[in-house]
Motif scaffolding. Structure first.
Motif, PDB file in Angstrom:
ATOM      1  N   ILE A   1       0.853  -1.187   0.000  1.00  0.00           N
ATOM      2  CA  ILE A   1       0.000   0.000   0.000  1.00  0.00           C
ATOM      3  C   ILE A   1       0.887   1.234   0.000  1.00  0.00           C
ATOM      4  O   ILE A   1       2.107   1.148   0.162  1.00  0.00           O
ATOM      5  CB  ILE A   1      -0.934   0.039   1.240  1.00  0.00           C
ATOM      6  CG1 ILE A   1      -0.105   0.110   2.535  1.00  0.00           C
ATOM      7  CG2 ILE A   1      -1.865  -1.167   1.247  1.00  0.00           C
ATOM      8  CD1 ILE A   1      -0.937   0.277   3.790  1.00  0.00           C
ATOM      9  N   SER A   2       0.268   2.381  -0.181  1.00  0.00           N
ATOM     10  CA  SER A   2       1.026   3.627  -0.149  1.00  0.00           C
ATOM     11  C   SER A   2       1.225   4.082   1.294  1.00  0.00           C
ATOM     12  O   SER A   2       0.488   3.669   2.198  1.00  0.00           O
ATOM     13  CB  SER A   2       0.279   4.721  -0.918  1.00  0.00           C
ATOM     14  OG  SER A   2      -0.919   5.069  -0.236  1.00  0.00           O
ATOM     15  N   ARG A   3       2.218   4.943   1.487  1.00  0.00           N
ATOM     16  CA  ARG A   3       2.438   5.522   2.821  1.00  0.00           C
ATOM     17  C   ARG A   3       1.200   6.275   3.276  1.00  0.00           C
ATOM     18  O   ARG A   3       0.801   6.215   4.439  1.00  0.00           O
ATOM     19  CB  ARG A   3       3.653   6.447   2.784  1.00  0.00           C
ATOM     20  CG  ARG A   3       3.966   7.140   4.109  1.00  0.00           C
ATOM     21  CD  ARG A   3       5.077   8.159   3.922  1.00  0.00           C
ATOM     22  NE  ARG A   3       5.274   8.986   5.101  1.00  0.00           N
ATOM     23  CZ  ARG A   3       6.237   8.816   5.982  1.00  0.00           C
ATOM     24  NH1 ARG A   3       7.095   7.824   5.839  1.00  0.00           N
ATOM     25  NH2 ARG A   3       6.358   9.623   7.027  1.00  0.00           N
ATOM     26  N   GLY A   4       0.561   6.980   2.328  1.00  0.00           N
ATOM     27  CA  GLY A   4      -0.636   7.737   2.674  1.00  0.00           C
ATOM     28  C   GLY A   4      -1.759   6.835   3.176  1.00  0.00           C
ATOM     29  O   GLY A   4      -2.496   7.199   4.104  1.00  0.00           O
ATOM     30  N   LEU A   5      -1.895   5.647   2.561  1.00  0.00           N
ATOM     31  CA  LEU A   5      -2.953   4.735   2.992  1.00  0.00           C
ATOM     32  C   LEU A   5      -2.655   4.168   4.376  1.00  0.00           C
ATOM     33  O   LEU A   5      -3.580   3.890   5.149  1.00  0.00           O
ATOM     34  CB  LEU A   5      -3.120   3.598   1.976  1.00  0.00           C
ATOM     35  CG  LEU A   5      -4.305   2.654   2.211  1.00  0.00           C
ATOM     36  CD1 LEU A   5      -5.611   3.430   2.293  1.00  0.00           C
ATOM     37  CD2 LEU A   5      -4.367   1.604   1.104  1.00  0.00           C
ATOM     38  N   LEU A   6      -1.375   4.011   4.700  1.00  0.00           N
ATOM     39  CA  LEU A   6      -1.040   3.553   6.050  1.00  0.00           C
ATOM     40  C   LEU A   6      -1.636   4.496   7.091  1.00  0.00           C
ATOM     41  O   LEU A   6      -2.123   4.056   8.138  1.00  0.00           O
ATOM     42  CB  LEU A   6       0.478   3.475   6.204  1.00  0.00           C
ATOM     43  CG  LEU A   6       1.014   2.923   7.540  1.00  0.00           C
ATOM     44  CD1 LEU A   6       2.337   2.182   7.325  1.00  0.00           C
ATOM     45  CD2 LEU A   6       1.236   4.034   8.575  1.00  0.00           C
ATOM     46  N   PHE A   7      -1.626   5.794   6.787  1.00  0.00           N
ATOM     47  CA  PHE A   7      -2.165   6.767   7.740  1.00  0.00           C
ATOM     48  C   PHE A   7      -3.691   6.742   7.795  1.00  0.00           C
ATOM     49  O   PHE A   7      -4.284   7.403   8.647  1.00  0.00           O
ATOM     50  CB  PHE A   7      -1.663   8.169   7.395  1.00  0.00           C
ATOM     51  CG  PHE A   7      -0.195   8.351   7.686  1.00  0.00           C
ATOM     52  CD1 PHE A   7       0.308   8.166   8.960  1.00  0.00           C
ATOM     53  CD2 PHE A   7       0.689   8.681   6.670  1.00  0.00           C
ATOM     54  CE1 PHE A   7       1.654   8.321   9.232  1.00  0.00           C
ATOM     55  CE2 PHE A   7       2.044   8.832   6.929  1.00  0.00           C
ATOM     56  CZ  PHE A   7       2.526   8.656   8.207  1.00  0.00           C
ATOM     57  N   HIS A   8      -4.314   5.980   6.919  1.00  0.00           N
ATOM     58  CA  HIS A   8      -5.757   5.756   7.035  1.00  0.00           C
ATOM     59  C   HIS A   8      -6.035   4.826   8.213  1.00  0.00           C
ATOM     60  O   HIS A   8      -7.072   4.948   8.882  1.00  0.00           O
ATOM     61  CB  HIS A   8      -6.304   5.145   5.734  1.00  0.00           C
ATOM     62  CG  HIS A   8      -7.728   4.720   5.824  1.00  0.00           C
ATOM     63  ND1 HIS A   8      -8.777   5.627   5.816  1.00  0.00           N
ATOM     64  CD2 HIS A   8      -8.296   3.479   5.930  1.00  0.00           C
ATOM     65  CE1 HIS A   8      -9.916   4.965   5.904  1.00  0.00           C
ATOM     66  NE2 HIS A   8      -9.653   3.667   5.976  1.00  0.00           N
ATOM     67  N   TYR A   9      -5.113   3.912   8.474  1.00  0.00           N
ATOM     68  CA  TYR A   9      -5.283   2.946   9.554  1.00  0.00           C
ATOM     69  C   TYR A   9      -4.673   3.429  10.861  1.00  0.00           C
ATOM     70  O   TYR A   9      -5.129   3.041  11.941  1.00  0.00           O
ATOM     71  CB  TYR A   9      -4.645   1.610   9.153  1.00  0.00           C
ATOM     72  CG  TYR A   9      -5.258   1.027   7.895  1.00  0.00           C
ATOM     73  CD1 TYR A   9      -6.476   0.371   7.934  1.00  0.00           C
ATOM     74  CD2 TYR A   9      -4.635   1.177   6.653  1.00  0.00           C
ATOM     75  CE1 TYR A   9      -7.064  -0.140   6.782  1.00  0.00           C
ATOM     76  CE2 TYR A   9      -5.204   0.663   5.499  1.00  0.00           C
ATOM     77  CZ  TYR A   9      -6.415   0.014   5.572  1.00  0.00           C
ATOM     78  OH  TYR A   9      -6.995  -0.485   4.425  1.00  0.00           O
ATOM     79  N   PHE A  10      -3.642   4.241  10.770  1.00  0.00           N
ATOM     80  CA  PHE A  10      -2.976   4.827  11.938  1.00  0.00           C
ATOM     81  C   PHE A  10      -2.782   6.311  11.629  1.00  0.00           C
ATOM     82  O   PHE A  10      -1.926   6.658  10.812  1.00  0.00           O
ATOM     83  CB  PHE A  10      -1.631   4.136  12.195  1.00  0.00           C
ATOM     84  CG  PHE A  10      -1.748   2.649  12.410  1.00  0.00           C
ATOM     85  CD1 PHE A  10      -2.034   2.143  13.664  1.00  0.00           C
ATOM     86  CD2 PHE A  10      -1.600   1.771  11.345  1.00  0.00           C
ATOM     87  CE1 PHE A  10      -2.162   0.774  13.862  1.00  0.00           C
ATOM     88  CE2 PHE A  10      -1.718   0.405  11.538  1.00  0.00           C
ATOM     89  CZ  PHE A  10      -2.007  -0.105  12.794  1.00  0.00           C
ATOM     90  N   PRO A  11      -3.572   7.188  12.248  1.00  0.00           N
ATOM     91  CA  PRO A  11      -3.607   8.600  11.850  1.00  0.00           C
ATOM     92  C   PRO A  11      -2.258   9.311  11.843  1.00  0.00           C
ATOM     93  O   PRO A  11      -2.029  10.195  11.033  1.00  0.00           O
ATOM     94  CB  PRO A  11      -4.556   9.229  12.880  1.00  0.00           C
ATOM     95  CG  PRO A  11      -5.450   8.093  13.294  1.00  0.00           C
ATOM     96  CD  PRO A  11      -4.576   6.876  13.274  1.00  0.00           C
TER      97      PRO A  11
END
Length: 203
Positions: free
Chosen positions: A50-60
């Motif tokens: 996944i993208s780094r940005g999508l990681l922040f969807h799961y962990f703000p």
């Protein structure tokens, strides 16, 4: 190419909870070799597909992710040192201490980095206290002690942790026998409890 597309489709079918578990699992594997502050989020995201940005969807935030990885690692430690369900009280205490020593001996550097190497992360010192208090509560429950004994069990947990870290840091030929250490730790808890009396009140 076909395998890559199949892998990508498999990854996209993960539920949010499955994705969180996947990301935490990657972080736990990396934590074995890197301090928590050095976990590269780009590499975590890339391994998950996944993208780094999508990681922040799961962990703000980055700190949220780091804290979640630390919490997962501490839960793993707790599972490894917990006594057998249904063990008699004295046996449960012995199992806990023996497994605590074994865990620290086997993964000493990891334990030190995990519990004491969190820097300015929000878990920080509070995380150390929470980890010890969680262990203390499990000891109280497993050994049938009254709730009033929790402060004693908490202080004793810190003592056993420090003693196990010092013991495991010695060359193997300079260490006391582990059974001797375990017996000492068990007797230390009984001695502290005797000072407090049966109801957990200071004499």
């Amino acid at each position: 190419m076909t395998e890559d597309r199949d892998a990508e489709r498999t990854r996209t079918r993960l539920s949010p909870e499955e994705r969180r578990r996947q990301l935490l699992g990657i972080g736990l594997r990396m934590l074995v070799e890197k301090p928590i502050q050095d976990l590269p989020l780009d590499a975590v995201a890339a391994e998950a597909g996944i993208s780094r940005g999508l990681l922040f969807h799961y962990f703000p935030t980055k700190t949220d992710y780091y804290d979640a990885v630390i919490a997962a690692a501490l839960r793993r430690v707790l599972r490894n040192i917990s006594p057998d369900e249904g063990a008699a009280q004295d046996e449960a205490l012995h199992q806990f201490v023996d497994r605590f020593y074994a865990q620290i001996e086997r993964r000493r550097s990891f334990y030190l980095a995990l519990v004491f190497g969190n820097g300015s992360l929000s878990l920080g010192g509070d995380g150390v206290d929470t980890h010890r208090m969680t262990i203390a509560r499990r000891v109280v429950t497993a050994t049938g002690l009254p709730e009033a004994a929790l402060p004693v069990a908490h202080g004793w947990t810190a003592y056993v942790e420090d003693r196990a870290l010092r013991w495991s840091g010695l060359p193997s030929d300079a260490r006391a026998d582990r059974d001797t250490e375990v017996d000492h730790a068990c007797r230390a808890l009984h001695a502290l409890l005797a000072l407090d009396g049966p109801d957990g009140e200071n004499r």
